[in-house]
Motif scaffolding. Structure first.
Motif, mmCIF file in Angstrom:
data_model
loop_
_atom_site.group_PDB
_atom_site.id
_atom_site.type_symbol
_atom_site.label_atom_id
_atom_site.label_comp_id
_atom_site.label_asym_id
_atom_site.label_seq_id
_atom_site.Cartn_x
_atom_site.Cartn_y
_atom_site.Cartn_z
ATOM 1 N N PRO A 118 -21.046 58.909 -23.614
ATOM 2 C CA PRO A 118 -20.330 58.280 -22.494
ATOM 3 C C PRO A 118 -20.364 59.123 -21.220
ATOM 4 O O PRO A 118 -20.430 58.572 -20.113
ATOM 5 N N ILE A 119 -20.339 60.443 -21.366
ATOM 6 C CA ILE A 119 -20.400 61.319 -20.190
ATOM 7 C C ILE A 119 -21.752 61.172 -19.503
ATOM 8 O O ILE A 119 -21.835 61.040 -18.269
ATOM 9 N N LEU A 120 -22.819 61.177 -20.303
ATOM 10 C CA LEU A 120 -24.164 61.022 -19.739
ATOM 11 C C LEU A 120 -24.336 59.650 -19.090
ATOM 12 O O LEU A 120 -24.952 59.538 -18.015
ATOM 13 N N LEU A 121 -23.786 58.617 -19.725
ATOM 14 C CA LEU A 121 -23.858 57.271 -19.129
ATOM 15 C C LEU A 121 -23.158 57.230 -17.777
ATOM 16 O O LEU A 121 -23.674 56.668 -16.810
ATOM 17 N N LYS A 134 -27.029 48.414 -11.150
ATOM 18 C CA LYS A 134 -25.939 49.200 -11.715
ATOM 19 C C LYS A 134 -24.909 48.298 -12.400
ATOM 20 O O LYS A 134 -24.484 48.561 -13.537
ATOM 21 N N LYS A 135 -24.498 47.221 -11.744
ATOM 22 C CA LYS A 135 -23.508 46.314 -12.326
ATOM 23 C C LYS A 135 -24.053 45.602 -13.560
ATOM 24 O O LYS A 135 -23.334 45.405 -14.546
ATOM 25 N N THR A 136 -25.326 45.226 -13.505
ATOM 26 C CA THR A 136 -25.935 44.558 -14.655
ATOM 27 C C THR A 136 -25.997 45.495 -15.855
ATOM 28 O O THR A 136 -25.653 45.122 -16.982
ATOM 29 N N ALA A 137 -26.428 46.724 -15.611
ATOM 30 C CA ALA A 137 -26.523 47.700 -16.693
ATOM 31 C C ALA A 137 -25.146 48.019 -17.271
ATOM 32 O O ALA A 137 -24.983 48.141 -18.501
ATOM 33 N N GLN A 138 -24.140 48.160 -16.412
ATOM 34 C CA GLN A 138 -22.783 48.434 -16.895
ATOM 35 C C GLN A 138 -22.272 47.290 -17.758
ATOM 36 O O GLN A 138 -21.652 47.514 -18.804
ATOM 37 N N THR A 139 -22.513 46.056 -17.338
ATOM 38 C CA THR A 139 -22.073 44.900 -18.122
ATOM 39 C C THR A 139 -22.723 44.894 -19.500
ATOM 40 O O THR A 139 -22.063 44.616 -20.512
ATOM 41 N N ILE A 140 -24.000 45.231 -19.558
ATOM 42 C CA ILE A 140 -24.726 45.227 -20.837
ATOM 43 C C ILE A 140 -24.158 46.269 -21.795
ATOM 44 O O ILE A 140 -23.977 45.996 -22.985
ATOM 45 N N TYR A 142 -21.154 47.689 -21.648
ATOM 46 C CA TYR A 142 -19.734 47.464 -21.945
ATOM 47 C C TYR A 142 -19.544 46.362 -22.989
ATOM 48 O O TYR A 142 -18.575 46.362 -23.734
ATOM 49 N N LEU A 143 -20.464 45.403 -23.007
ATOM 50 C CA LEU A 143 -20.298 44.185 -23.803
ATOM 51 C C LEU A 143 -20.027 44.426 -25.281
ATOM 52 O O LEU A 143 -19.138 43.782 -25.856
ATOM 53 N N GLN A 199 -21.626 50.593 -29.825
ATOM 54 C CA GLN A 199 -20.489 49.714 -29.593
ATOM 55 C C GLN A 199 -19.494 50.293 -28.586
ATOM 56 O O GLN A 199 -18.913 49.540 -27.789
ATOM 57 N N GLU A 200 -19.269 51.605 -28.583
ATOM 58 C CA GLU A 200 -18.165 52.165 -27.817
ATOM 59 C C GLU A 200 -18.564 53.037 -26.634
ATOM 60 O O GLU A 200 -17.742 53.275 -25.753
ATOM 61 N N ALA A 201 -19.781 53.550 -26.607
ATOM 62 C CA ALA A 201 -20.143 54.512 -25.561
ATOM 63 C C ALA A 201 -19.995 53.933 -24.159
ATOM 64 O O ALA A 201 -19.485 54.603 -23.253
ATOM 65 N N GLY A 202 -20.436 52.702 -23.962
ATOM 66 C CA GLY A 202 -20.350 52.097 -22.639
ATOM 67 C C GLY A 202 -18.920 51.964 -22.156
ATOM 68 O O GLY A 202 -18.591 52.316 -21.012
ATOM 69 N N PHE A 203 -18.057 51.473 -23.024
ATOM 70 C CA PHE A 203 -16.657 51.283 -22.629
ATOM 71 C C PHE A 203 -15.971 52.622 -22.380
ATOM 72 O O PHE A 203 -15.178 52.754 -21.460
#
Length: 328
Positions: A118-121, A134-140, A142-143, A199-203
């Protein structure tokens, strides 16, 4: 006869202090005045306080089951005390020791490989200049957090299926035989840890993105004037600025080191993989709910909680001593 002015002054100060102590309202009076003055704030807190008392503190009454020969017909109060007998049985139980070992190993792997992701993301998202991408990648990324664990487990089972799974299909392209990954004990841990990261890294990166957003822009402006590259600004400004947040999250993660995702393991593991997949929470589930040994399972759960408490205190103390950052 002359009077000592210093002695007279000290006596006057002591007399004034005694008068102030006598005239000062009692603690109960001060609390009552504070409640009357701030009653709106406490009225807003009341629902949360009631929830905590009912759902977190009241169930602690049942902890004594761990020290009793519990019977659902006698109830908690009517069951006889057996002291530490269940704990003695617990530490002589091979299945519990295996579950404890698996829990520690999987938590250590999760901490080693999952905590930095998550830190690297967050650092990578902060460096992206194209806002649409950026927004598209974040949505993917986070999903997956918002998808039910049952669906995630279904995706994993289907992906690693020996007949139609995409993983075995790719292996077949290279002339390799199909592998039933979820029945192989040696493959369970990599699959479980990889699934958890996906599953959790993005969030979890949201916390670090919020910390990065709080970094003063003047630091970056000064670095640009000095000729720093974006790579240098990231490692010399961004990372040190969010280090306090990283340490706090690490302390929380260490405190939850025995809290492996119960839902995901119970959906993915099977008797063939108990050797590497069985953890403390699944052991408690089998002994308590399936086996009806509520007192024995309560002892395992209490042990789990005590270890987590000790880990949080220890990690917080070490962090406070060496980095001056702590939870309290």
């Amino acid at each position: 006869m002359s009077k000592d002015p210093n002695g007279t002054s000290a006596q006057a100060n002591r007399l004034a202090a005694d008068i102030r102590r006598q005239n000062r309202p009692s603690t109960l009076v001060r609390i009552g005045e504070h409640l009357r003055r701030e009653w709106q704030l406490y009225a807003m807190l009341l629902p949360t306080i009631i929830w905590l008392l009912v759902f977190l503190y009241k169930p602690m009454y049942g902890l004594q089951i761990a020290f009793k020969d519990y019977s659902i017909f006698r109830g908690v109060a009517g069951s006889p005390w057996v002291g530490f007998e269940h704990f003695h049985s617990l530490f002589n139980n091979d299945q519990f020791l295996r579950a404890l070992k698996n829990t520690i190993i999987m938590s250590a792997y999760g901490l080693l490989f999952g905590f930095p992701v998550p830190i690297l993301l967050a650092l990578m998202f902060n460096e992206v200049l194209n806002q649409a991408f950026k927004k598209t990648a974040q949505t993917i990324v986070y999903l997956p957090h918002f998808i039910s664990s049952v669906i995630i487990a279904g995706i994993v089972i289907t992906s690693f299926s020996p007949s139609a799974g995409i993983v075995n299909t790719i292996l077949g392209w290279f002339g390799m035989d199909s592998i039933y990954f979820l029945t192989k004990p040696e493959w369970f841990r990599p699959i479980f840890i990889g699934t958890g990261i996906w599953q959790e890294a993005g969030f979890q990166s949201i916390v670090y993105l919020a910390a990065i957003a709080g970094v003063s822009p003047t630091l970056y402006e000064s670095a640009v004037v000095d000729g720093a590259t974006r790579w240098q600004m990231m490692w010399k400004i961004t990372v040190p600025s969010i280090m306090a947040t990283i340490i706090i999250m690490l302390i929380i993660r260490i405190g939850n080191i025995l809290e492996i995702s119960f839902e995901m393991i119970i959906l993915l593991y099977q008797p063939a993989t108990y050797e590497t997949a069985d953890v403390v929470n699944t052991f408690i589930y089998r002994q308590g709910l399936q086996g009806g040994q509520y007192d024995f399972a309560a002892a395992a759960g209490l042990f789990n909680a005590i270890v987590a408490f000790i880990l949080v205190i220890t990690a917080n103390s070490i962090s406070k001593r060496y980095s001056r950052t702590s939870l309290w």
